[in-house]
Design a protein around this motif. Structure first.
Motif, PDB file in Angstrom:
ATOM      1  N   GLU A 142      35.558  38.358  27.488  1.00  0.00           N
ATOM      2  CA  GLU A 142      36.980  38.382  28.426  1.00  0.00           C
ATOM      3  C   GLU A 142      37.192  39.651  29.168  1.00  0.00           C
ATOM      4  OE1 GLU A 142      39.873  36.904  25.815  1.00  0.00           O
ATOM      5  OE2 GLU A 142      38.982  34.715  25.927  1.00  0.00           O
ATOM      6  N   THR A 143      36.944  40.702  28.380  1.00  0.00           N
ATOM      7  CA  THR A 143      37.481  42.136  29.232  1.00  0.00           C
ATOM      8  C   THR A 143      36.467  41.998  30.455  1.00  0.00           C
ATOM      9  OG1 THR A 143      36.171  43.223  27.588  1.00  0.00           O
ATOM     10  CG2 THR A 143      38.457  43.218  27.241  1.00  0.00           C
ATOM     11  N   ILE A 155      37.317  42.617  34.294  1.00  0.00           N
ATOM     12  CA  ILE A 155      36.767  43.865  35.373  1.00  0.00           C
ATOM     13  C   ILE A 155      36.127  43.388  36.276  1.00  0.00           C
ATOM     14  CG2 ILE A 155      35.022  45.472  35.228  1.00  0.00           C
ATOM     15  CD1 ILE A 155      35.964  46.115  32.380  1.00  0.00           C
ATOM     16  N   ARG A 156      35.253  42.370  36.219  1.00  0.00           N
ATOM     17  CA  ARG A 156      34.516  41.466  37.230  1.00  0.00           C
ATOM     18  C   ARG A 156      35.619  41.060  38.257  1.00  0.00           C
ATOM     19  NH1 ARG A 156      31.819  37.548  34.899  1.00  0.00           N
ATOM     20  NH2 ARG A 156      30.922  39.223  33.624  1.00  0.00           N
ATOM     21  N   ARG A 157      36.578  40.427  37.808  1.00  0.00           N
ATOM     22  CA  ARG A 157      37.445  39.873  38.629  1.00  0.00           C
ATOM     23  C   ARG A 157      38.436  40.929  39.612  1.00  0.00           C
ATOM     24  NH1 ARG A 157      38.765  36.303  34.308  1.00  0.00           N
ATOM     25  NH2 ARG A 157      40.630  37.596  34.139  1.00  0.00           N
ATOM     26  N   THR A 158      38.694  41.919  39.002  1.00  0.00           N
ATOM     27  CA  THR A 158      39.569  43.051  39.566  1.00  0.00           C
ATOM     28  C   THR A 158      38.451  43.573  40.624  1.00  0.00           C
ATOM     29  OG1 THR A 158      39.041  44.403  37.775  1.00  0.00           O
ATOM     30  CG2 THR A 158      41.140  43.362  37.790  1.00  0.00           C
ATOM     31  N   LYS A 198      37.254  42.203  48.314  1.00  0.00           N
ATOM     32  CA  LYS A 198      37.710  41.543  49.272  1.00  0.00           C
ATOM     33  C   LYS A 198      38.745  42.208  49.947  1.00  0.00           C
ATOM     34  CE  LYS A 198      36.432  36.914  47.760  1.00  0.00           C
ATOM     35  NZ  LYS A 198      36.891  35.661  47.559  1.00  0.00           N
ATOM     36  N   ARG A 199      39.648  43.008  49.193  1.00  0.00           N
ATOM     37  CA  ARG A 199      40.889  43.445  49.947  1.00  0.00           C
ATOM     38  C   ARG A 199      40.380  44.887  50.699  1.00  0.00           C
ATOM     39  NH1 ARG A 199      44.976  45.971  45.867  1.00  0.00           N
ATOM     40  NH2 ARG A 199      45.128  43.695  45.548  1.00  0.00           N
ATOM     41  N   LEU A 200      39.605  45.485  50.304  1.00  0.00           N
ATOM     42  CA  LEU A 200      38.889  46.520  51.270  1.00  0.00           C
ATOM     43  C   LEU A 200      38.170  46.089  52.306  1.00  0.00           C
ATOM     44  CD1 LEU A 200      38.221  49.471  51.245  1.00  0.00           C
ATOM     45  CD2 LEU A 200      36.036  48.625  50.104  1.00  0.00           C
TER      46      LEU A 200
END
Length: 67
Positions: free
Chosen positions: A46-47, A51-54, A60-62
């Motif tokens: 889960e951690t 991390i992968r999601r963030t 994407k934001r960049l």
């Protein structure tokens, strides 16, 4: 989960059902529950997923905003 069958077109309804299940993550859940997962393994998984999601969100934001 509810899928309507229109004009006796079961194939299209089945495709829609599979798409909904994919979006909800049901297939992934079934795959994970096929065998027992120790709590420590679950926590690690889960951690790493978080991390992968963030990282994906930051990429994407960049790409979109440039910073």
């Amino acid at each position: 989960m509810l899928v309507f069958v229109r004009d006796n077109n079961v194939d299209q309804a089945l495709r829609a059902l599979k798409k909904k299940m994919q979006r909800e993550g049901i297939f992934r859940e079934i795959k994970l529950r096929r065998h027992f997962e120790k709590p420590s393994e679950r926590r690690i998984r889960e951690t790493s997923e978080a991390i992968r999601r963030t990282r994906k969100l930051l990429r994407k934001r960049l790409e979109r905003e440039g910073y």
